[in-house]
Write a protein that holds these residues in place. Structure first.
Motif, PDB file in Angstrom:
ATOM      1  N   TYR A  28       0.833  -1.204   0.000  1.00  0.00           N
ATOM      2  CA  TYR A  28       0.000   0.000   0.000  1.00  0.00           C
ATOM      3  C   TYR A  28       0.868   1.254   0.000  1.00  0.00           C
ATOM      4  CZ  TYR A  28      -3.283   3.347   2.273  1.00  0.00           C
ATOM      5  OH  TYR A  28      -4.055   4.422   2.624  1.00  0.00           O
ATOM      6  N   LEU A  29       1.922   1.256   0.810  1.00  0.00           N
ATOM      7  CA  LEU A  29       2.823   2.407   0.882  1.00  0.00           C
ATOM      8  C   LEU A  29       3.545   2.614  -0.447  1.00  0.00           C
ATOM      9  CD1 LEU A  29       4.437   1.839   4.414  1.00  0.00           C
ATOM     10  CD2 LEU A  29       2.405   3.179   3.823  1.00  0.00           C
ATOM     11  N   VAL A  30       3.939   1.511  -1.092  1.00  0.00           N
ATOM     12  CA  VAL A  30       4.580   1.590  -2.394  1.00  0.00           C
ATOM     13  C   VAL A  30       3.618   2.206  -3.411  1.00  0.00           C
ATOM     14  CG1 VAL A  30       5.399   0.206  -4.352  1.00  0.00           C
ATOM     15  CG2 VAL A  30       6.216  -0.292  -2.036  1.00  0.00           C
ATOM     16  N   LYS A  34       4.174   5.628  -5.529  1.00  0.00           N
ATOM     17  CA  LYS A  34       4.269   5.557  -6.982  1.00  0.00           C
ATOM     18  C   LYS A  34       3.110   6.241  -7.697  1.00  0.00           C
ATOM     19  CE  LYS A  34       8.089   3.228  -7.440  1.00  0.00           C
ATOM     20  NZ  LYS A  34       9.241   3.785  -8.185  1.00  0.00           N
ATOM     21  N   GLY A  35       2.101   6.690  -6.947  1.00  0.00           N
ATOM     22  CA  GLY A  35       0.974   7.370  -7.564  1.00  0.00           C
ATOM     23  C   GLY A  35       0.005   6.451  -8.265  1.00  0.00           C
ATOM     24  N   PHE A 227       6.137  -5.334  -7.005  1.00  0.00           N
ATOM     25  CA  PHE A 227       7.224  -4.350  -7.021  1.00  0.00           C
ATOM     26  C   PHE A 227       8.227  -4.639  -5.904  1.00  0.00           C
ATOM     27  CE2 PHE A 227       9.285  -0.453  -5.707  1.00  0.00           C
ATOM     28  CZ  PHE A 227       9.659   0.136  -6.910  1.00  0.00           C
ATOM     29  N   ILE A 228       7.720  -4.981  -4.714  1.00  0.00           N
ATOM     30  CA  ILE A 228       8.595  -5.280  -3.579  1.00  0.00           C
ATOM     31  C   ILE A 228       9.505  -6.459  -3.893  1.00  0.00           C
ATOM     32  CG2 ILE A 228       8.650  -6.036  -1.166  1.00  0.00           C
ATOM     33  CD1 ILE A 228       5.882  -4.606  -0.885  1.00  0.00           C
ATOM     34  N   MET A 229       8.942  -7.492  -4.510  1.00  0.00           N
ATOM     35  CA  MET A 229       9.743  -8.669  -4.859  1.00  0.00           C
ATOM     36  C   MET A 229      10.823  -8.331  -5.888  1.00  0.00           C
ATOM     37  SD  MET A 229       8.755 -11.315  -3.094  1.00  0.00           S
ATOM     38  CE  MET A 229       9.367 -12.731  -4.034  1.00  0.00           C
ATOM     39  N   ALA A 230      10.497  -7.454  -6.815  1.00  0.00           N
ATOM     40  CA  ALA A 230      11.434  -7.116  -7.889  1.00  0.00           C
ATOM     41  C   ALA A 230      12.422  -6.021  -7.492  1.00  0.00           C
ATOM     42  CB  ALA A 230      10.670  -6.691  -9.136  1.00  0.00           C
TER      43      ALA A 230
END
Length: 294
Positions: A28-30, A34-35, A227-230
């Motif tokens: 959620y924070l990501v 990132k918009g 995204f977190i994983m990558a």
């Protein structure tokens, strides 16, 4: 007149969390950073513990809540008309920690005082499950309600409690400071045990504007998880903005550790196998009268 249109109302919802900002809301924070939220405005409400978060949701003071799986299942059994719609972190990263000098093995938990988030929450229930699994008399333990992860660790450090269940970022900080010992991890004790779900009232799903908002929250959770994983280091930097008291290098190590456990909701987080295992285990251990179907 524009402010009174359904479209304007649809762009704002309230979400309740069972504690302060921590790693379980990183997707959620990501997405916020990132918009990816679009025109959806989410107001965060932070309370203490899963039970209080559920009360806020059921009372209508929030539209969606991030709540521990056991509390959700127990609430459904009690007649709550709710549905889990997705999970940003379906698998838990809990660590059972004991104050330095109070022991180094699970048997040392007998007779100890645990810092808990409150009755019905995972930090209250899971230490009992682990003690039962290892044949340790849980009746010898005492539980005190404290609050979120950081508050529970401080309770142990300050001597108010001997042990607690906290997430990886909190546990590793305590280990780094020489204040606690990690006795075991939840993922080792109960592989596949559910952690948190994002839950809504059933009636809300029948409102198009809320249903659209929940779909957005699902989509950004999937995108954020992937995204977190990558990009673990960039994700850690985003988390650092919300937890500036923790060193960035430390948070990078934490996120990489979490990625290694593969606990993010990269496909939405609602795996029937996790729900079935969670419900069945809690029924066998006496925490639920029946194991609800997925």
């Amino acid at each position: 007149l524009v402010l009174d249109t359904p479209g304007a109302d649809a762009a704002k919802i309230k979400m309740v969390f069972p504690g302060p900002v921590t790693t379980f809301s990183l997707p959620y924070l990501v997405a916020q950073k990132k918009g990816w939220m679009g025109d959806l405005d989410v107001e965060d409400v932070h309370v203490t513990g899963d039970a209080n978060a559920m009360r806020v949701l059921l009372s209508g003071n929030a539209d969606i809540g991030l709540i521990g799986t056991l509390n959700v299942l127990a609430s459904i059994h009690a007649g709550a008309s709710i549905r889990a719609v997705h999970s940003w972190q379906p698998i838990g990263d809990y660590n059972l920690v004991l104050a330095t000098g109070k022991g180094s093995k699970l048997a040392d938990l007998a007779g100890k005082t645990f810092a808990s988030s409150g009755p019905g929450g995972l930090p209250d229930q899971l230490p009992r499950l682990i003690m039962r699994k290892h044949g340790i008399d849980e009746a010898t333990a005492r539980f005190v309600q404290v609050g979120g992860h950081a508050a529970r660790l401080q309770a142990v450090i300050g001597g108010r409690a001997d042990a607690t269940l906290v997430n990886t970022v909190t546990a590793l900080k305590g280990v780094q400071d020489g204040k606690v010992t990690v006795l075991t991890r939840l993922s080792a004790e109960f592989p596949g045990l559910g952690y948190v779900w994002n839950v809504v009232r059933l009636e809300s799903l029948n409102k198009p504007e809320l249903a659209a908002a929940f779909q957005t929250m699902t989509d950004i959770g999937i995108r954020g998880s992937r995204f977190i994983m990558a990009n673990p280091d960039e994700a850690a930097a985003i988390l650092h903005e919300r937890l500036p008291d923790l060193d960035l290098a430390f948070l990078k190590a934490v996120v990489r550790d979490l990625n290694g456990e593969k606990l993010w909701g990269v496909n939405g987080g609602l795996d029937p196998a996790i729900q079935e295992f969670t419900a069945d285990l809690n029924m066998k251990l006496g925490n639920l009268p029946v194991a609800a179907p997925a």
